[in-house]
Design a protein around this motif. Structure first.
Motif, PDB file in Angstrom:
ATOM      1  N   LEU A 156      52.520 101.800  11.349  1.00 44.66           N
ATOM      2  CA  LEU A 156      52.157 100.828  10.318  1.00 44.66           C
ATOM      3  C   LEU A 156      51.892  99.492  10.988  1.00 44.66           C
ATOM      4  O   LEU A 156      52.806  98.877  11.542  1.00 44.66           O
ATOM      5  N   LEU A 157      50.660  99.057  10.962  1.00 40.43           N
ATOM      6  CA  LEU A 157      50.270  97.778  11.530  1.00 40.43           C
ATOM      7  C   LEU A 157      50.117  96.765  10.400  1.00 40.43           C
ATOM      8  O   LEU A 157      49.556  97.086   9.347  1.00 40.43           O
ATOM      9  N   VAL A 158      50.614  95.570  10.632  1.00 40.83           N
ATOM     10  CA  VAL A 158      50.613  94.543   9.586  1.00 40.83           C
ATOM     11  C   VAL A 158      49.966  93.283  10.144  1.00 40.83           C
ATOM     12  O   VAL A 158      50.368  92.785  11.194  1.00 40.83           O
ATOM     13  N   ALA A 159      48.944  92.771   9.453  1.00 37.07           N
ATOM     14  CA  ALA A 159      48.226  91.602   9.967  1.00 37.07           C
ATOM     15  C   ALA A 159      47.600  90.795   8.842  1.00 37.07           C
ATOM     16  O   ALA A 159      47.184  91.347   7.819  1.00 37.07           O
ATOM     17  N   GLY A 160      47.522  89.497   9.068  1.00 32.30           N
ATOM     18  CA  GLY A 160      46.784  88.636   8.164  1.00 32.30           C
ATOM     19  C   GLY A 160      45.301  88.680   8.491  1.00 32.30           C
ATOM     20  O   GLY A 160      44.911  89.019   9.618  1.00 32.30           O
ATOM     21  N   THR A 161      44.472  88.326   7.537  1.00 30.89           N
ATOM     22  CA  THR A 161      43.026  88.329   7.763  1.00 30.89           C
ATOM     23  C   THR A 161      42.601  87.249   8.751  1.00 30.89           C
ATOM     24  O   THR A 161      41.464  87.262   9.232  1.00 30.89           O
ATOM     25  N   ASN A 162      43.503  86.324   9.078  1.00 32.25           N
ATOM     26  CA  ASN A 162      43.190  85.294  10.082  1.00 32.25           C
ATOM     27  C   ASN A 162      43.030  85.877  11.487  1.00 32.25           C
ATOM     28  O   ASN A 162      42.571  85.192  12.400  1.00 32.25           O
ATOM     29  N   LYS A 163      43.384  87.158  11.671  1.00 27.27           N
ATOM     30  CA  LYS A 163      43.255  87.804  12.982  1.00 27.27           C
ATOM     31  C   LYS A 163      41.845  88.347  13.223  1.00 27.27           C
ATOM     32  O   LYS A 163      41.543  88.821  14.319  1.00 27.27           O
ATOM     33  N   ILE A 164      40.997  88.304  12.214  1.00 26.47           N
ATOM     34  CA  ILE A 164      39.655  88.893  12.329  1.00 26.47           C
ATOM     35  C   ILE A 164      38.718  87.988  13.132  1.00 26.47           C
ATOM     36  O   ILE A 164      38.616  86.789  12.863  1.00 26.47           O
ATOM     37  N   VAL A 165      38.053  88.596  14.110  1.00 25.42           N
ATOM     38  CA  VAL A 165      37.058  87.898  14.931  1.00 25.42           C
ATOM     39  C   VAL A 165      35.820  88.793  15.048  1.00 25.42           C
ATOM     40  O   VAL A 165      35.884  89.986  14.750  1.00 25.42           O
ATOM     41  N   PRO A 166      34.679  88.242  15.468  1.00 25.29           N
ATOM     42  CA  PRO A 166      33.427  89.005  15.419  1.00 25.29           C
ATOM     43  C   PRO A 166      33.375  90.280  16.260  1.00 25.29           C
ATOM     44  O   PRO A 166      32.807  91.288  15.829  1.00 25.29           O
ATOM     45  N   SER A 167      33.939  90.254  17.480  1.00 29.19           N
ATOM     46  CA  SER A 167      33.730  91.384  18.392  1.00 29.19           C
ATOM     47  C   SER A 167      34.984  91.688  19.191  1.00 29.19           C
ATOM     48  O   SER A 167      35.956  90.918  19.167  1.00 29.19           O
ATOM     49  N   LEU A 168      34.941  92.799  19.932  1.00 29.32           N
ATOM     50  CA  LEU A 168      36.069  93.137  20.800  1.00 29.32           C
ATOM     51  C   LEU A 168      36.243  92.091  21.900  1.00 29.32           C
ATOM     52  O   LEU A 168      37.372  91.727  22.241  1.00 29.32           O
ATOM     53  N   ASP A 169      35.162  91.606  22.457  1.00 27.42           N
ATOM     54  CA  ASP A 169      35.258  90.539  23.456  1.00 27.42           C
ATOM     55  C   ASP A 169      35.955  89.314  22.880  1.00 27.42           C
ATOM     56  O   ASP A 169      36.793  88.680  23.541  1.00 27.42           O
ATOM     57  N   ASP A 170      35.613  88.976  21.634  1.00 25.79           N
ATOM     58  CA  ASP A 170      36.260  87.833  20.978  1.00 25.79           C
ATOM     59  C   ASP A 170      37.746  88.122  20.737  1.00 25.79           C
ATOM     60  O   ASP A 170      38.580  87.211  20.822  1.00 25.79           O
ATOM     61  N   ALA A 171      38.070  89.377  20.434  1.00 26.96           N
ATOM     62  CA  ALA A 171      39.470  89.749  20.212  1.00 26.96           C
ATOM     63  C   ALA A 171      40.296  89.507  21.468  1.00 26.96           C
ATOM     64  O   ALA A 171      41.403  88.964  21.414  1.00 26.96           O
ATOM     65  N   LEU A 172      39.748  89.897  22.612  1.00 23.57           N
ATOM     66  CA  LEU A 172      40.460  89.699  23.874  1.00 23.57           C
ATOM     67  C   LEU A 172      40.545  88.213  24.232  1.00 23.57           C
ATOM     68  O   LEU A 172      41.556  87.745  24.766  1.00 23.57           O
ATOM     69  N   ARG A 173      39.490  87.478  23.926  1.00 23.25           N
ATOM     70  CA  ARG A 173      39.523  86.024  24.156  1.00 23.25           C
ATOM     71  C   ARG A 173      40.545  85.373  23.242  1.00 23.25           C
ATOM     72  O   ARG A 173      41.251  84.442  23.663  1.00 23.25           O
TER      73      ARG A 173
END
Length: 223
Positions: A156-173
């Motif tokens: 079960l993963l729990v996250a706010g929508t503030n964690k959303i970014v455009p791409s996987l590269d952006d996620a790692l950044r």
């Protein structure tokens, strides 16, 4: 509703020079909807919740009584009240973390800790969510993300929508430029030692139907 802790982002950000506008904003409704579709195409169930209170209620609904439950350290889980629930003992689950902390022998404790990644239910926050559907989690030791790939019966993963970014590269950044500095400051305050990005998991596809559920909350939560 969010219940900020001493080490919530809102209380740590004044000490750091981070770009909150870039890395922790609630996206448009269109972007959120598109992200959910992309995640579900990768085999992860998404349950969207309006706030942390209802997310906590959903967690109680999803986990059957008697289940083994373990969670990684997570500001998000603290902010929605999950950690308080576990600490109170006012639940009908088998708290695997208590088994770890209750063992005084170091070797036996390490053995139990390894077994916790195979708990019936493992709960964790998420460091970044790509609009292309990947979910990313990083940890210093791997104790928080070790259950992600396969071990846990249910994740079960729990996250706010503030964690959303455009791409996987952006996620790692996002993790390098925003999440890590906050976690490093928390670690120095709580444990007296710096943190590090030691182990990262990219959940790109899940082959076991129903094993992974993301509770996506319409609030700004965690790092």
């Amino acid at each position: 509703m969010v219940y900020p802790s001493k080490y919530s982002a809102i209380n740590l950000l004044p000490e750091l020079d981070l770009d909150k506008e870039k890395w922790s904003q609630i996206p448009s409704e269109e972007s959120i909807a598109s992200t959910i579709k992309a995640i579900e195409k990768r085999g992860v169930r998404v349950v969207r919740m309006p706030d942390g209170n209802q997310a906590l209620a959903k967690i109680k609904e999803l986990i059957p009584p008697g289940s083994e439950v373990m969670n990684g350290s997570s500001t998000t889980l603290i902010e929605i009240g999950f950690q308080e629930l576990m600490d109170s003992g006012e639940h009908e689950w088998k708290d695997m973390k208590l088994m770890v902390t209750g063992e005084n022998d170091a070797q036996k404790r390490a053995k139990i800790r390894r077994k916790t990644v195979t708990s019936d239910y493992f709960l964790s926050g998420v460091n970044a969510i790509a609009m292309t559907g990947e979910l990313v989690g990083c940890d210093a030791t791997g104790s928080r993300v070790g259950a992600w790939p396969y071990g846990a019966g249910n994740l079960l993963l729990v996250a706010g929508t503030n964690k959303i970014v455009p791409s996987l590269d952006d996620a790692l950044r996002r993790i390098r430029e925003y999440t890590f500095p906050l976690e490093d400051l928390r670690s120095r305050n709580v444990y007296g030692v710096p943190s590090k990005i030691g182990k990262c998991v990219i959940l790109a596809n899940e082959s076991q139907p129903g094993r992974v559920t993301l509770l996506l909350i319409d609030e700004s939560l965690g790092y």
